[in-house]
Design a protein around this motif. Structure first.
Motif, PDB file in Angstrom:
ATOM      1  N   GLY A 179       0.817  -1.210   0.000  1.00  0.00           N
ATOM      2  CA  GLY A 179       0.000   0.000   0.000  1.00  0.00           C
ATOM      3  C   GLY A 179       0.845   1.250   0.000  1.00  0.00           C
ATOM      4  N   MET A 180       1.907   1.245   0.797  1.00  0.00           N
ATOM      5  CA  MET A 180       2.797   2.411   0.843  1.00  0.00           C
ATOM      6  C   MET A 180       3.523   2.599  -0.479  1.00  0.00           C
ATOM      7  N   ARG A 181       3.941   1.494  -1.099  1.00  0.00           N
ATOM      8  CA  ARG A 181       4.624   1.603  -2.388  1.00  0.00           C
ATOM      9  C   ARG A 181       3.692   2.193  -3.443  1.00  0.00           C
ATOM     10  N   GLU A 182       2.422   1.786  -3.443  1.00  0.00           N
ATOM     11  CA  GLU A 182       1.464   2.305  -4.412  1.00  0.00           C
ATOM     12  C   GLU A 182       1.235   3.800  -4.196  1.00  0.00           C
ATOM     13  N   PHE A 183       1.125   4.196  -2.933  1.00  0.00           N
ATOM     14  CA  PHE A 183       0.915   5.609  -2.617  1.00  0.00           C
ATOM     15  C   PHE A 183       2.082   6.456  -3.079  1.00  0.00           C
ATOM     16  N   PHE A 184       3.301   6.009  -2.756  1.00  0.00           N
ATOM     17  CA  PHE A 184       4.473   6.809  -3.105  1.00  0.00           C
ATOM     18  C   PHE A 184       4.801   6.740  -4.590  1.00  0.00           C
ATOM     19  N   ALA A 185       4.331   5.696  -5.260  1.00  0.00           N
ATOM     20  CA  ALA A 185       4.537   5.626  -6.708  1.00  0.00           C
ATOM     21  C   ALA A 185       3.819   6.782  -7.397  1.00  0.00           C
ATOM     22  N   GLU A 186       2.654   7.163  -6.867  1.00  0.00           N
ATOM     23  CA  GLU A 186       1.913   8.293  -7.430  1.00  0.00           C
ATOM     24  C   GLU A 186       2.660   9.607  -7.225  1.00  0.00           C
ATOM     25  N   LEU A 187       3.511   9.635  -6.208  1.00  0.00           N
ATOM     26  CA  LEU A 187       4.312  10.832  -5.940  1.00  0.00           C
ATOM     27  C   LEU A 187       5.677  10.764  -6.631  1.00  0.00           C
ATOM     28  N   LYS A 188       5.879   9.720  -7.458  1.00  0.00           N
ATOM     29  CA  LYS A 188       7.154   9.519  -8.155  1.00  0.00           C
ATOM     30  C   LYS A 188       8.302   9.297  -7.173  1.00  0.00           C
ATOM     31  N   VAL A 189       7.983   8.611  -6.087  1.00  0.00           N
ATOM     32  CA  VAL A 189       8.984   8.307  -5.065  1.00  0.00           C
ATOM     33  C   VAL A 189       8.992   6.804  -4.838  1.00  0.00           C
ATOM     34  N   SER A 190      10.171   6.220  -4.704  1.00  0.00           N
ATOM     35  CA  SER A 190      10.262   4.783  -4.457  1.00  0.00           C
ATOM     36  C   SER A 190      10.735   4.522  -3.031  1.00  0.00           C
ATOM     37  N   ILE A 191      10.337   3.374  -2.501  1.00  0.00           N
ATOM     38  CA  ILE A 191      10.805   2.953  -1.185  1.00  0.00           C
ATOM     39  C   ILE A 191      11.800   1.830  -1.411  1.00  0.00           C
ATOM     40  N   PRO A 192      13.086   2.101  -1.282  1.00  0.00           N
ATOM     41  CA  PRO A 192      14.089   1.068  -1.557  1.00  0.00           C
ATOM     42  C   PRO A 192      14.039  -0.051  -0.521  1.00  0.00           C
ATOM     43  N   VAL A 193      14.440  -1.244  -0.955  1.00  0.00           N
ATOM     44  CA  VAL A 193      14.474  -2.397  -0.061  1.00  0.00           C
ATOM     45  C   VAL A 193      15.737  -2.318   0.789  1.00  0.00           C
ATOM     46  N   SER A 194      15.571  -2.348   2.102  1.00  0.00           N
ATOM     47  CA  SER A 194      16.723  -2.263   2.999  1.00  0.00           C
ATOM     48  C   SER A 194      17.429  -3.610   3.077  1.00  0.00           C
ATOM     49  N   ARG A 195      18.653  -3.592   3.584  1.00  0.00           N
ATOM     50  CA  ARG A 195      19.428  -4.828   3.709  1.00  0.00           C
ATOM     51  C   ARG A 195      18.747  -5.809   4.664  1.00  0.00           C
ATOM     52  N   ILE A 196      18.214  -5.290   5.769  1.00  0.00           N
ATOM     53  CA  ILE A 196      17.571  -6.183   6.734  1.00  0.00           C
ATOM     54  C   ILE A 196      16.281  -6.764   6.160  1.00  0.00           C
ATOM     55  N   ALA A 197      15.616  -6.022   5.271  1.00  0.00           N
ATOM     56  CA  ALA A 197      14.412  -6.547   4.618  1.00  0.00           C
ATOM     57  C   ALA A 197      14.780  -7.711   3.706  1.00  0.00           C
ATOM     58  N   LYS A 198      15.956  -7.640   3.087  1.00  0.00           N
ATOM     59  CA  LYS A 198      16.410  -8.745   2.245  1.00  0.00           C
ATOM     60  C   LYS A 198      16.695  -9.982   3.096  1.00  0.00           C
ATOM     61  N   TRP A 199      17.266  -9.757   4.291  1.00  0.00           N
ATOM     62  CA  TRP A 199      17.498 -10.882   5.195  1.00  0.00           C
ATOM     63  C   TRP A 199      16.176 -11.480   5.665  1.00  0.00           C
ATOM     64  N   LYS A 200      15.179 -10.603   5.873  1.00  0.00           N
ATOM     65  CA  LYS A 200      13.845 -11.071   6.256  1.00  0.00           C
ATOM     66  C   LYS A 200      13.265 -11.979   5.186  1.00  0.00           C
ATOM     67  N   THR A 201      13.396 -11.555   3.930  1.00  0.00           N
ATOM     68  CA  THR A 201      12.887 -12.356   2.813  1.00  0.00           C
ATOM     69  C   THR A 201      13.602 -13.702   2.743  1.00  0.00           C
ATOM     70  N   THR A 202      14.918 -13.682   2.923  1.00  0.00           N
ATOM     71  CA  THR A 202      15.701 -14.925   2.896  1.00  0.00           C
ATOM     72  C   THR A 202      15.257 -15.873   3.993  1.00  0.00           C
ATOM     73  N   LEU A 203      15.079 -15.345   5.208  1.00  0.00           N
ATOM     74  CA  LEU A 203      14.658 -16.175   6.332  1.00  0.00           C
ATOM     75  C   LEU A 203      13.262 -16.742   6.096  1.00  0.00           C
ATOM     76  N   GLN A 204      12.372 -15.929   5.536  1.00  0.00           N
ATOM     77  CA  GLN A 204      11.028 -16.408   5.205  1.00  0.00           C
ATOM     78  C   GLN A 204      11.087 -17.570   4.223  1.00  0.00           C
TER      79      GLN A 204
END
Length: 199
Positions: A120-145
């Motif tokens: 939802g946040m990514r969709e909102f900020f996409a309209e503002l031409k702003v991106s939310i980059p994936v953090s390093r810890i988020a990548k570790w979260k994905t790996t652990l998942q």
């Protein structure tokens, strides 16, 4: 975690990294189909093989995009979508066949709610031409998942070969849920900061 403006590269839609991402999306119905007949151990092993292959592409597409200088806006958009499709679909199938049940359902709810929040946040900020980059810890979260879900996809079939596979998967799943809460809060805090600074 900072929020940055979108950088648009010249990347091609059918570059190698994007094809890997497309493959990860295509793997979703295959894994779901195998888990539909999860009572047959052979189907769980097939599901695990496809799931592992999809997980490997999650690492390879980003690595190759950087290595081959083929980063693109399409790839940045599709990569998190492919991850969320795979994780969400597998979660629902594991809940349906009772591999994930009782208190562990709370961990599944936490993970799904976080994915909806970030999307939802990514969709909102996409309209503002702003991106939310994936953090390093988020990548570790994905790996652990992915690792936790891999153990759970094996589930009873894995327990028949090595007792404790399901229990290990559930323990890792809870660890992933806790990390999910942290990264979700990190995204939310960065988003709120960006909105309030613009007012």
């Amino acid at each position: 975690m900072a929020i940055t403006s979108v950088s648009r590269g010249p990347g091609r839609a059918f570059s190698v990294p994007n094809l890997l991402t497309f493959g990860r999306v295509a793997a979703v119905p295959v894994v779901v189909g195998c888990l539909y007949w999860s009572g047959i151990h052979a189907m769980r092993w097939i599901a695990l093989g496809v799931f592992i292959a999809a997980g490997i592409t999650d690492f390879l597409d980003g690595y190759l995009a950087r290595r081959l200088a083929q980063q693109s806006a399409l790839g940045r958009m599709l990569d998190p979508i492919a991850d969320k499709l795979l994780v969400s679909a597998v979660l629902m199938m594991l809940v349906a066949d009772h591999t994930i049940e009782n208190y562990s359902l709370l961990a599944a709810v936490v993970i799904l709610c976080r994915e909806v929040l970030v999307s939802g946040m990514r969709e909102f900020f996409a309209e503002l031409k702003v991106s939310i980059p994936v953090s390093r810890i988020a990548k570790w979260k994905t790996t652990l998942q992915l690792v936790a879900l891999g153990f759970l996809v094996a589930g009873p079939a894995g327990d028949a070969v090595l007792p404790g596979v399901s229990a290990t998967g559930l323990a890792l799943f809870w660890a992933a849920a806790l990390l999910t809460i942290y990264t979700g809060w990190d995204y939310l805090r960065a988003a709120v900061k960006h909105v309030t600074e613009d007012e």
